[in-house]
Motif scaffolding. Structure first.
Motif, PDB file in Angstrom:
ATOM      1  N   GLU A   1      30.018  20.215  19.222  1.00  0.00           N
ATOM      2  CA  GLU A   1      30.124  19.530  20.394  1.00  0.00           C
ATOM      3  C   GLU A   1      29.089  20.098  21.569  1.00  0.00           C
ATOM      4  N   TYR A   2      28.955  21.544  21.719  1.00  0.00           N
ATOM      5  CA  TYR A   2      28.033  22.229  22.404  1.00  0.00           C
ATOM      6  C   TYR A   2      26.556  22.021  21.955  1.00  0.00           C
ATOM      7  N   ASP A   3      26.222  21.949  20.818  1.00  0.00           N
ATOM      8  CA  ASP A   3      24.994  21.751  20.087  1.00  0.00           C
ATOM      9  C   ASP A   3      24.366  20.442  20.625  1.00  0.00           C
ATOM     10  N   ARG A   4      25.559  19.421  20.273  1.00  0.00           N
ATOM     11  CA  ARG A   4      25.265  18.058  20.907  1.00  0.00           C
ATOM     12  C   ARG A   4      25.006  17.791  22.323  1.00  0.00           C
ATOM     13  N   TYR A   5      25.800  18.434  23.084  1.00  0.00           N
ATOM     14  CA  TYR A   5      25.805  18.588  24.650  1.00  0.00           C
ATOM     15  C   TYR A   5      24.386  19.018  24.970  1.00  0.00           C
ATOM     16  N   CYS A   6      23.681  20.115  24.273  1.00  0.00           N
ATOM     17  CA  CYS A   6      22.649  20.625  24.471  1.00  0.00           C
ATOM     18  C   CYS A   6      21.375  19.602  24.574  1.00  0.00           C
ATOM     19  N   GLU A   7      21.389  19.079  23.190  1.00  0.00           N
ATOM     20  CA  GLU A   7      20.467  18.202  22.802  1.00  0.00           C
ATOM     21  C   GLU A   7      20.471  16.954  23.911  1.00  0.00           C
ATOM     22  N   ARG A   8      21.575  16.494  24.131  1.00  0.00           N
ATOM     23  CA  ARG A   8      21.562  15.234  24.979  1.00  0.00           C
ATOM     24  C   ARG A   8      21.241  15.834  26.397  1.00  0.00           C
ATOM     25  N   HIS A   9      21.419  17.061  26.969  1.00  0.00           N
ATOM     26  CA  HIS A   9      21.173  17.483  28.414  1.00  0.00           C
ATOM     27  C   HIS A   9      19.623  17.723  28.333  1.00  0.00           C
ATOM     28  N   ARG A  10      18.953  18.072  27.295  1.00  0.00           N
ATOM     29  CA  ARG A  10      17.531  18.262  27.195  1.00  0.00           C
ATOM     30  C   ARG A  10      16.574  17.028  27.243  1.00  0.00           C
ATOM     31  N   ARG A  11      17.276  16.038  26.434  1.00  0.00           N
ATOM     32  CA  ARG A  11      16.538  14.659  26.654  1.00  0.00           C
ATOM     33  C   ARG A  11      16.986  13.946  28.050  1.00  0.00           C
ATOM     34  N   HIS A  12      17.878  14.187  28.510  1.00  0.00           N
ATOM     35  CA  HIS A  12      18.118  13.348  29.746  1.00  0.00           C
ATOM     36  C   HIS A  12      17.587  14.102  31.076  1.00  0.00           C
ATOM     37  N   HIS A  13      17.467  15.430  30.997  1.00  0.00           N
ATOM     38  CA  HIS A  13      17.163  16.323  32.082  1.00  0.00           C
ATOM     39  C   HIS A  13      16.348  17.198  31.677  1.00  0.00           C
ATOM     40  N   PRO A  14      15.170  17.138  31.203  1.00  0.00           N
ATOM     41  CA  PRO A  14      14.152  17.944  30.514  1.00  0.00           C
ATOM     42  C   PRO A  14      13.791  18.935  31.481  1.00  0.00           C
ATOM     43  N   LEU A  15      13.771  19.111  32.808  1.00  0.00           N
ATOM     44  CA  LEU A  15      13.158  20.308  33.824  1.00  0.00           C
ATOM     45  C   LEU A  15      14.540  20.907  34.132  1.00  0.00           C
ATOM     46  N   ALA A  16      15.745  20.510  33.895  1.00  0.00           N
ATOM     47  CA  ALA A  16      16.947  21.173  34.497  1.00  0.00           C
ATOM     48  C   ALA A  16      17.560  22.300  33.220  1.00  0.00           C
ATOM     49  N   PRO A  17      17.748  23.489  33.659  1.00  0.00           N
ATOM     50  CA  PRO A  17      18.083  24.489  32.775  1.00  0.00           C
ATOM     51  C   PRO A  17      19.477  24.126  31.824  1.00  0.00           C
ATOM     52  N   VAL A  18      19.462  24.343  30.763  1.00  0.00           N
ATOM     53  CA  VAL A  18      20.683  24.162  29.988  1.00  0.00           C
ATOM     54  C   VAL A  18      22.029  25.014  30.431  1.00  0.00           C
ATOM     55  N   PRO A  19      23.049  24.705  30.589  1.00  0.00           N
ATOM     56  CA  PRO A  19      24.223  25.489  31.024  1.00  0.00           C
ATOM     57  C   PRO A  19      24.479  26.366  29.539  1.00  0.00           C
ATOM     58  N   SER A  20      25.035  27.697  30.032  1.00  0.00           N
ATOM     59  CA  SER A  20      25.399  28.371  28.844  1.00  0.00           C
ATOM     60  C   SER A  20      26.538  27.745  28.286  1.00  0.00           C
ATOM     61  N   ARG A  21      27.073  28.342  27.053  1.00  0.00           N
ATOM     62  CA  ARG A  21      28.126  27.786  26.695  1.00  0.00           C
ATOM     63  C   ARG A  21      29.505  27.923  27.447  1.00  0.00           C
ATOM     64  N   ARG A  22      29.717  29.100  28.336  1.00  0.00           N
ATOM     65  CA  ARG A  22      30.692  29.204  28.937  1.00  0.00           C
ATOM     66  C   ARG A  22      30.831  28.370  30.219  1.00  0.00           C
TER      67      ARG A  22
END
Length: 62
Positions: free
Chosen positions: A22-43
């Motif tokens: 689920e976290y991996d899917r979130y990271c992929e979606r976050h990078r696609r929709h917010h390419p300039l924003a840093p990806v949150p850590s798992r915590r």
């Protein structure tokens, strides 16, 4: 089915079962929709997810 294919399927199942994927899917979606924003850590992701569940309790039974 060979041993490698079997191991891959077991790994996929365990990742889905534990929520690790689920976290991996979130990271992929976050990078696609917010390419300039840093990806949150798992915590940080777990905190955001918990906050969202508390603010939107419609999917819980109690």
């Amino acid at each position: 089915m060979n041993m490698r294919g079997w191991a891959r399927r077991v790994r996929w199942y365990l990742r889905e079962l534990t929520g690790e994927a689920e976290y991996d899917r979130y990271c992929e979606r976050h990078r696609r929709h917010h390419p300039l924003a840093p990806v949150p850590s798992r915590r940080e992701y777990l905190v955001l997810r918990a906050q969202h569940r508390e603010e939107h309790p419609h999917s819980r039974c109690c």
